[in-house]
Design a protein around this motif. Structure first.
Motif, PDB file in Angstrom:
ATOM      1  N   HIS A   1      -0.597  -3.216  16.596  1.00 28.18           N
ATOM      2  CA  HIS A   1       0.513  -3.601  17.482  1.00 28.18           C
ATOM      3  C   HIS A   1       1.645  -2.598  17.683  1.00 28.18           C
ATOM      4  CE1 HIS A   1       2.583  -5.800  13.806  1.00 28.18           C
ATOM      5  NE2 HIS A   1       2.211  -4.573  13.517  1.00 28.18           N
TER       6      HIS A   1
ATOM      7  N   ASP B   1       1.963 -10.769  11.565  1.00 28.36           N
ATOM      8  CA  ASP B   1       2.037  -9.589  10.680  1.00 28.36           C
ATOM      9  C   ASP B   1       3.475  -9.525  10.135  1.00 28.36           C
ATOM     10  OD1 ASP B   1       0.409  -6.574  10.736  1.00 28.36           O
ATOM     11  OD2 ASP B   1       2.556  -6.517  10.270  1.00 28.36           O
ATOM     12  N   VAL B   2       3.666  -8.995   8.932  1.00 32.50           N
ATOM     13  CA  VAL B   2       5.021  -8.938   8.347  1.00 32.50           C
ATOM     14  C   VAL B   2       5.923  -7.953   9.105  1.00 32.50           C
ATOM     15  CG1 VAL B   2       4.644  -7.112   6.606  1.00 32.50           C
ATOM     16  CG2 VAL B   2       6.260  -8.974   6.119  1.00 32.50           C
ATOM     17  N   HIS B   3       5.305  -7.076   9.929  1.00 36.79           N
ATOM     18  CA  HIS B   3       6.093  -6.120  10.718  1.00 36.79           C
ATOM     19  C   HIS B   3       6.298  -6.615  12.157  1.00 36.79           C
ATOM     20  CE1 HIS B   3       4.190  -3.610   7.493  1.00 36.79           C
ATOM     21  NE2 HIS B   3       5.427  -3.117   7.438  1.00 36.79           N
TER      22      HIS B   3
ATOM     23  N   ASP C   1      -0.560  -8.760   5.982  1.00 31.90           N
ATOM     24  CA  ASP C   1       0.443  -8.200   5.074  1.00 31.90           C
ATOM     25  C   ASP C   1       1.618  -9.160   4.897  1.00 31.90           C
ATOM     26  OD1 ASP C   1       1.265  -7.833   7.680  1.00 31.90           O
ATOM     27  OD2 ASP C   1       1.566  -5.661   7.527  1.00 31.90           O
TER      28      ASP C   1
ATOM     29  N   GLY D   1      -2.111  -5.584  10.078  1.00 30.55           N
ATOM     30  CA  GLY D   1      -1.816  -5.077   8.742  1.00 30.55           C
ATOM     31  C   GLY D   1      -2.513  -5.898   7.670  1.00 30.55           C
TER      32      GLY D   1
ATOM     33  N   TYR E   1      -2.689  -4.927   3.189  1.00 31.70           N
ATOM     34  CA  TYR E   1      -2.842  -3.748   2.333  1.00 31.70           C
ATOM     35  C   TYR E   1      -3.293  -4.077   0.923  1.00 31.70           C
ATOM     36  CZ  TYR E   1      -0.791  -2.196   6.558  1.00 31.70           C
ATOM     37  OH  TYR E   1      -0.599  -1.991   7.890  1.00 31.70           O
TER      38      TYR E   1
HETATM   39 ZN    ZN Z   1       2.211  -4.929   9.206  1.00 33.12          ZN
END
Ligand code: ZN
Ligand code: ZLV
Ligand code: CA
Length: 392
Positions: free
Chosen positions: A144, A180-182, A274, A311, A313
């Motif tokens: 993204h 996503d955490v971002h 993530d 994401g 990880y």
């Molecule tokens: Zn992310």
């Protein structure tokens, strides 16, 4: 063998390729394409492929990538070699298009990797447009952050933008949701000025310390009321340690209101893993159940949907979440045992033999929850305020 049957009345397709998973960003880089292998093997050991249409993905063509990305950028991406990487010593060599830095390294087979990721998502979008799938799964996509002429945050080609452009050929309104955490900045930016795509990203927000630093509550699209994209970007900025209960409530409230006002004809859901507890880069306290609840809620809205990866990880948890979400897509979540199958490859890699680790199994020390109920109520109030401007 686990009583996994094809869902009645709808079709789920799974788009993947073993080739993508063989690429490496480098020893110390957190992005591990191998997590896709682990995901596929878990999905397979539960017998889920029997309930889906399974497709081996092709590479996206240059022309397909060119629907969003500039030729200058694609030409460099196709020809840049790892040797072109600027080293510490020759600092006069500036990275071009943000390629070759430590977030977006140049590695062998980079262009192949990117065109396969995009091929996965484009195939998924085409199955939706042809009405051959109701839910299409592309865990290899979800990148993204990539921009028209720039790589960013481990993302080189924005497969989501390419897929949404396909959906827009058929569907009047597409809802993009990003867990996503971002912040999903690349997708937001690409559709900033249109009212045919509404973007909603849930993310950790801290401009100075957390990537990419954008996506504040007040960032809702172009400020000019004459721009059709005004009010069509929704951002849910969160703090460390949010729990399943808070996240699920917030997600259902926000997406429920968005669905009522925007009335999407298709959904693109980025399922970055993530945001799970114990992720190497993430900061949230979500469990596999809480993450999956978002997928289940979107499915319940009853419009065609693409599920993208993103994401994630801590590979064993990425595989858990995406395997569980595959089971939700096919409606088999009640039929699969929570114990990881005895014959699953890399079974010991999961450490705990359950699909649903507890918070203390995922984290050595608990992360404090910095999200107050008051702040979450303010967020909901602001979103509802924005949605008043959105036409039915
Ligand atoms: Zn992310
Ligand atoms: O999950 O990176 O913080 C979708 C996604 O959303 C940064 N990058 C940038 C800004 C200055 N840099 C730092 C450079 C770091 C380079 C290498 C790491 C290496 C080891 C461990 C962590 C990182 C790292 N990099 C953590 N956060 C970053 C972010 C990029 C995050 C991208 C998220 C991508 C796939
Ligand atoms: Ca997000």
């Amino acid at each position: 063998e686990y009583n996994i049957v094809r869902p009645k009345g709808y079709t789920v397709s799974y788009h993947a390729t073993d080739e993508m998973e063989k690429h490496h960003f480098g020893q110390t880089h957190p992005m591990k394409p191998w997590r896709l292998t682990l995901t596929k093997s878990l999905v397979t050991s539960y017998g889920m492929p029997f309930a889906m249409d399974n497709y081996n993905t092709r590479h996206a063509t240059y022309e397909e990538l060119n629907a969003f990305h500039s030729s200058d950028y694609l030409d460099y991406l196709a020809t840049a070699a790892p040797e072109d990487q600027p080293r510490d010593q020759d600092s006069e060599k500036e990275p071009k298009f943000n390629l070759g830095g430590s977030d977006c390294p140049l590695f062998h087979g980079l262009y192949d990797y990117c065109s396969m990721s995009a091929g996965t998502s484009l195939d998924a979008a085409r199955k939706i447009c042809n009405k051959q799938s109701d839910i299409a799964i592309a865990w290899g996509g979800g990148l993204h952050h990539a921009k028209k002429s720039e790589a960013s945050g481990f993302c080189y080609i924005n497969d989501i933008v390419l897929a949404i452009l396909q959906l827009l050929r058929l569907y009047p309104r597409v809802l993009y949701i990003d867990i996503d955490v971002h912040h999903g900045d690349g997708v937001e930016e690409a559709f900033y000025s249109t009212d045919r795509v509404m973007t909603v990203s849930f993310h950790k927000y801290h401009p100075e310390t957390f990537f990419p630093g954008t996506g504040g509550l007040e960032d809702n699209g172009p400020k000019s009321e004459h721009n059709p994209g005004a009010h069509h970007a929704i951002n849910i900025p969160l703090n460390d340690g949010i729990t399943d209960e808070q996240y699920e409530n917030l997600f259902k409230t926000v997406i429920g209101s968005v669905n009522e006002r925007f009335r999407p004809s298709a959904i693109a859901l980025q399922c970055g893993a993530d945001s799970l507890a114990g992720d190497r880069l993430g900061r949230f306290n979500l469990r596999v159940q809480g993450h999956g609840a978002c997928v289940r809620y979107c499915k319940s809205l009853g419009v065609p949907m693409i599920l993208f990866g993103g994401g994630g990880y801590t590979p064993r948890n990425v595989a858990r979440a995406w395997a569980y979400e595959t089971s939700i897509a096919i409606g088999a979540e009640a039929s699969i045992p929570s114990t990881i199958p005895e014959h699953a490859p890399w079974r010991s890699h999961f450490i705990h033999d359950t699909l649903f680790p507890t918070l203390s199994q995922s984290l050595s020390e608990p992360r404090n929850n910095r999200n107050t109920e008051k702040r979450l109520r303010e967020i909901v109030a602001h979103v509802n305020e924005q949605l008043r401007f959105v036409q039915h």
